[in-house]
Design a protein around this motif. Structure first.
Motif: not given
Length: 617
Positions: A65-73
């Motif tokens: 997950s990337d909180k800054k980009a607001r993504t889950i992969t």
């Protein structure tokens, strides 16, 4: 170069309906995407068995997950998809590549492939928390990757990517308000809850590049019993039951044939804290091909076996397309019936092999098991075979079969008495005539006993009867024990006087041979509601009043003889001492049955008058 496509069947309105209505639990999105990734790895493992060149990377699944980009992969190293498959599988709602793959298999290969996703809609659960989904995939054996991207508006875009290794990477762009799913601990918890036993490693990649394996990767129940140690069974029991005790019994079975499933079930050695909670929740976890589905809301375990802990894993149990609700299906009923039979069979073996150890189980869970006797479709006779009961004649628990083996030659009924505790029941006047003749009576103290005896009329041809029923005709059981009753002809006038005194407070006054040391007892007609059940229903506000009972009198008791002589000498219902004696006898019978006296003040005054006469004399 990008290509824009529209969803080929079922248009955007259907897609929106699925996103907003199909999935009620948002956590499901991760389960679905992990399941799809697991299927992709399974497909590549199968394909590489005949073409070793296809698999170049270790099979596995990675979540980040990337909180800054607001993504889950969610990325897997499985078989991947070609451009055409991206368009076909992700561009058509309810188009399942897994189902097509299964249909292409033949023979044992079709049976052995543990693929999960067969409905083609699990992927779209991603849009429950994401406003845009990007899929980058490269087919094993190919060298050109492609990107599928959509905002669930009825269109998707396909473009080329630089990916050349097999596998699929799904990136979810998280909606506003769904920030909780960006937390790594939240994602790890969901993955462990639903996908703990996926056979491929699931790793969480944090922002520092550190990987943490979040699943066990091995479903213990899929292994042969001979390969599992006692310690491994205990460890799994502690894991699945969240209980520190060791299992009292282990039921590990694999059912093959028309309905395939595996169960690894445990009977605890201590009572779970919520065993008698009004909700009567069942705590067996349901899996489909090692993917957790639910441990609530299923009928795969009946309420009367709710003490069971463990898992049931089905190969072909049908689910609705969201995998959240089990369809009512004959297969489900067959699995349930099979588990019931296996459990009751195991209990029967345990009871026969070690009666003392079985008593531990019975004291913990006997009252729960007997709830099945109140259910319409439960196998009542099989349940009764493993039930155990206290007896007025024995200190140890007994089975109904052993009771029947000890019945008197002319005895046709299984007699029982219900009450609050064993010691009080053993002193009940209701037992006196039975004890005198050596007729065994079962003592029932659980609340459920008041109910099941009213819906189970017999066991193996022997009717069940409460000893509180009137006219037991005990003399027919053993003629040699028949009571001599020379005073019997003298109580008829007394009975008539008593009926006048009591009026509607009693249903009838009758002579009985059921008593030997007591003067009176209460009884009800055969077919009437048992005294204890009526009291319980009254306490629960299910009944508003008490029905008059039958007062049975012992013609051989000195009090009854004395009253009979007094009536014979000319006393009648207007005599104060006769009235006091009559009501004291009725109140005494009520007290012995746990009933309230009609008028405590009047009862006390009668006692005082009798004591005064006795002391004065």
């Amino acid at each position: 170069m990008s290509e824009k496509h529209t969803f080929s069947a079922e248009i955007s309105k259907v897609l929106k309906l699925m996103i907003h209505s199909l999935y009620t639990n948002k956590d499901i999105f991760l389960r679905e995407l992990i399941s799809n990734a697991s299927d992709a790895c399974d497909k590549l493992r199968y394909a590489s068995a005949t073409n070793s060149e296809l698999q170049k990377d270790t099979l596995g699944i990675t979540i980040s997950s990337d909180k800054k980009a607001r993504t889950i992969t969610i990325e897997d190293s499985g078989i991947g998809m070609s451009k055409e498959e991206l368009i076909t599988n992700l561009g058509t709602i309810a188009k399942s590549g897994t189902q097509e793959f299964i249909n292409s298999l033949t023979g044992d290969a079709k049976k052995d492939m543990p693929l999960i996703g067969q409905f083609g809609v699990g992927f779209y659960s991603a849009f429950v928390i994401a406003d845009k989904v990007t899929v980058e995939s490269c087919k094993a054996g190919g060298n050109q990757g492609h990107i599928w991207e959509s905002e669930a508006t009825g269109e998707f875009v396909i473009s080329e990517s630089a990916k050349t290794t097999h596998g699929t990477k799904i990136t979810l762009h998280i909606k506003a308000g769904e920030d909780e799913y960006l937390d790594k601990f939240r994602l790890q918890h969901i993955a462990q809850t639903y996908s703990d036993h996926i056979s491929f490693p699931i790793e969480f990649l944090d922002e520092e590049g550190k990987k943490t394996t979040v699943n066990q990767g091995s479903a213990l129940w899929t292994r042969a019993k001979s390969e599992i140690t006692d310690e491994q069974y205990k460890e799994f029991y502690h894991h699945v039951a969240h209980s520190p005790d060791n299992p009292w019994a282990i039921l590990h079975n694999k059912n093959e044939g028309k309905v395939e499933y595996t169960n690894l079930l445990f009977i605890p050695s201590t009572q779970p804290f919520d065993l008698f909670h009004p909700d009567r929740k069942r705590r067996v976890k349901l899996y489909v091909k090692r993917v957790f589905i639910t441990d609530e809301g299923t009928e795969i375990i009946p309420h009367y076996l709710r003490f069971l802990r463990g898992v049931v894993d089905s190969e072909d149990l049908p689910l609705n397309i969201s995998r959240e609700t089990l369809q009512q299906n004959p297969i489900l009923d067959k699995i349930k019936d099979s588990i019931i039979k296996r459990t009751l069979s195991e209990l029967g073996k345990k009871a026969e092999k070690d009666a003392a150890n079985y008593e531990i189980f019975w004291k913990n869970f006997g009252a729960v098991l007997k709830e099945g006797l109140c259910e319409a479709i439960a196998p009542k006779e099989q349940i009764l075979e493993v039930c155990r009961f206290y007896s007025a004649e024995k200190d140890a628990l007994t089975s109904l079969d052993d009771y029947i083996a000890r019945m008197k030659p002319n005895q046709s009924h299984i007699f029982y008495l219900t009450g609050d505790n064993i010691s009080a029941l053993k002193r009940s006047p209701q037992l006196e005539g039975f004890k005198k003749r050596g007729v065994e009576v079962l003592l029932l103290t659980d609340h459920v006993d008041d109910f099941w005896v009213n819906v189970v009329p017999e066991y193996k041809g022997k009717p069940l009867m409460s000893v509180t029923k009137s006219n037991q005709q005990l003399d027919k059981i053993e003629e040699t024990s028949k009571l001599e009753n020379p005073a019997s002809e003298n109580v008829a006038p007394l009975i008539e006087i008593l009926k006048k005194i009591y009026g509607e407070q009693v249903k009838d006054v009758r002579e009985t041979n059921k008593l030997s040391g007591s003067a009176v007892c209460l009884a009800v007609d055969e077919g009437a509601m048992d005294i204890r059940l009526e009291r319980f229903l009254r306490e629960q506000k299910q009944l508003t009043s008490t029905q008059p009972k039958i007062l049975e009198i012992n013609p051989e008791h000195i009090i009854i003889k004395s009253l009979a002589k007094k009536i014979e000498a000319g006393a009648n219902e207007t005599d104060q001492s006769v009235c006091d004696a009559a009501f004291l006898l009725l109140d005494q019978a009520k007290i012995m049955e746990g009933e309230e006296v009609s008028d405590p003040v009047e009862f006390s005054e009668r006692i005082n008058r009798f004591m005064g006469l006795q002391l004065a004399g």
